[in-house]
Motif scaffolding. Structure first.
Motif: not given
Length: 475
Positions: A185-186, A192-202
């Protein structure tokens, strides 16, 4: 008796094969001179300098036990049926990762001990790094020429936090899964880049089938490699620059008083390593930690109450619990609620830690080299800022257990949260003002070159009185 600087007379006997081999190797590498210089290096004789060594020894224990655990852990989120000896979960649908952790705990010989040694070593590792950085901060050991090593040390703390969080998440139990959901969630709250970061990590929306595999690679490969490289570079720079030391009758900016590397420091460090490992194993054998069988497998719609993370991320949990419940819109972009307490606040705090050596040099105008350490009261601004930071950390850690505090105090959790929100803002400010005033007064009384100084003198009646400590003061 006078010492003969030429050393003992050379034995007429022929050199042994080992001596010949050492001579052959030295004649081709020149390592003999390097070793002689290394063994003559002096280490300050003060226990606070051993805190960094404890962190290094914990890292060794973590690597050794981590290799063992890797042989048995399965980084797989696919569902399987538990059929192990723990009867309460018999026939339950669990992930392959959780099943492997249960097998480690109940079926692999010494598996539970290794798990607990690994976990306790991780807690001590982060504690030692934090204490080491606190010691360096309050004594001013980060000043020129050691700014680079301060940056490396602070980065090592960040890497250790990442290592702890990823390892804590691998068992895929209910507690670690809840923590992963919060981290996700954090991450996606970053504009801007949150969904991309979440997709990359998870590996997609949480929970996903890929998240454990990615965390496993980060935990056993990327972060350990960075930690080992950073720790090696950190030690190398300390070796090249020389140690700082506390002020004393013989200590100057040009010398180091203490133990030589060989044999004094080597034997001390070796003993400390075995003592550190023994204490970790003793605690791990006697004190239970992270009983995943009590938490059960992770289920997305279930949360444990009360759920408390390990101490080193408790302050992040507290920041999220105290965070403001609004989502501002800036330039047409809505900032999600977890962003300020979960991303922005930690980023600002760690950013301040990283730039502090340069910020302090600019504020004080002090750009000289320093090899002697300050007493905390000699730098009021630094000490006050550090004390305020410690108070903020403690309050946020308490906030991470606001539900537990509410139960213990028998008050509504909303009241505890409101009080902690006020304290988190007010207490660091009050702490800064109080500590700054105390340090400034102590510096004046302790003989600072920039302020009038006094000293305590014993009177004939057995009491004490203050006298000026200037050059004309009576002896």
């Amino acid at each position: 008796m006078a010492e003969d600087r030429r050393g003992p007379a050379r034995s007429p006997d022929r050199p042994t094969e080992l001596e010949r081999l050492a001579g052959w190797f030295d004649s081709r590498t020149g390592i003999g001179g390097v070793m002689r210089a290394a063994t003559a290096k002096v280490f300050p004789d003060d226990w606070t300098f051993l805190i960094g060594e404890i962190a290094l020894f914990c890292l060794v224990v973590l690597v050794a036990t981590g290799v063992f655990l890797t042989f048995f852990y399965t980084a797989d989120a696919r569902t399987t049926t538990y059929a192990g000896p723990f009867q309460p979960l018999d026939g339950a649908s669990v992930s392959a990762a959780f099943d492997s952790v249960m097998r480690l705990s109940f079926e692999v010989r010494a598996g539970l001990l290794m798990r607990q040694v690994h976990h306790w070593a991780a807690l001590l590792f982060l504690g030692a790094i934090s204490a080491h950085l606190v010691r360096i901060f309050f004594t001013g050991a980060f000043r020129r020429p050691r700014e680079i090593n301060w940056l490396i040390g602070a980065t090592l703390l960040l890497l250790a936090l990442g290592e702890g969080i990823t390892g804590y998440s691998l068992p895929d139990d209910l507690l670690s899964g809840t923590g992963l959901r919060i981290i996700y969630s954090a991450a996606i709250s970053i504009p801007f880049i949150g969904p991309w970061v979440g997709s990359l990590l998870f590996g997609g929306d949480f929970p996903s089938q890929d998240v454990l595999g990615r965390l496993f690679v980060i935990h056993i490969l990327l972060l350990p490699a960075a930690l080992l490289a950073g720790a090696g570079l950190h030690v190398l720079i300390v070796w090249l620059q020389g140690h700082t030391q506390y002020r004393g009758p013989r200590e100057t900016e040009r010398n180091v008083i203490g133990l030589r590397f060989w044999p004094g420091q080597v034997f001390r460090s070796t003993g400390l390593f075995f003592l550190t490992a023994a204490v970790i194993v003793l605690v791990a054998g006697l004190v239970e930690i992270n009983p995943v069988w009590d938490y059960g497998p992770y289920v997305p719609y279930v949360a444990t109450v009360p759920a408390q993370p390990d101490w080193y991320v408790g302050w992040l949990e507290g920041a999220l619990r105290l965070g403001p419940s609004f989502e501002p819109t800036i330039l047409g972009v809505t900032i999600p609620e977890p962003f300020i307490p979960g991303v922005l606040l930690p980023g600002l705090l760690f950013g301040l830690v990283l730039v502090w050596p340069f910020l302090e040099a600019r504020i004080t105008g002090d750009h000289a080299e320093h090899h002697l350490l300050d007493a905390p009261w000699q730098a009021p601004i630094r000490t006050a800022t550090g004390a305020a930071g410690v108070v903020l950390f403690l309050l946020l850690t308490f906030a991470g257990a606001n539900d537990v505090l509410a139960v213990l105090l028998d008050v509504p959790v909303e009241s505890v949260t409101t009080i902690l929100r006020i304290l988190v803002v007010a207490m660091p400010v009050l702490t800064w003002l109080l500590v700054f005033a105390l340090c400034r007064d102590l510096r004046r009384r302790g003989g600072s070159p920039s302020a009038p100084a006094v000293r305590l003198v014993r009177t004939s009646s057995g009491g004490f009185e203050e006298q000026a400590a200037g050059p004309d003061a009576p002896a």
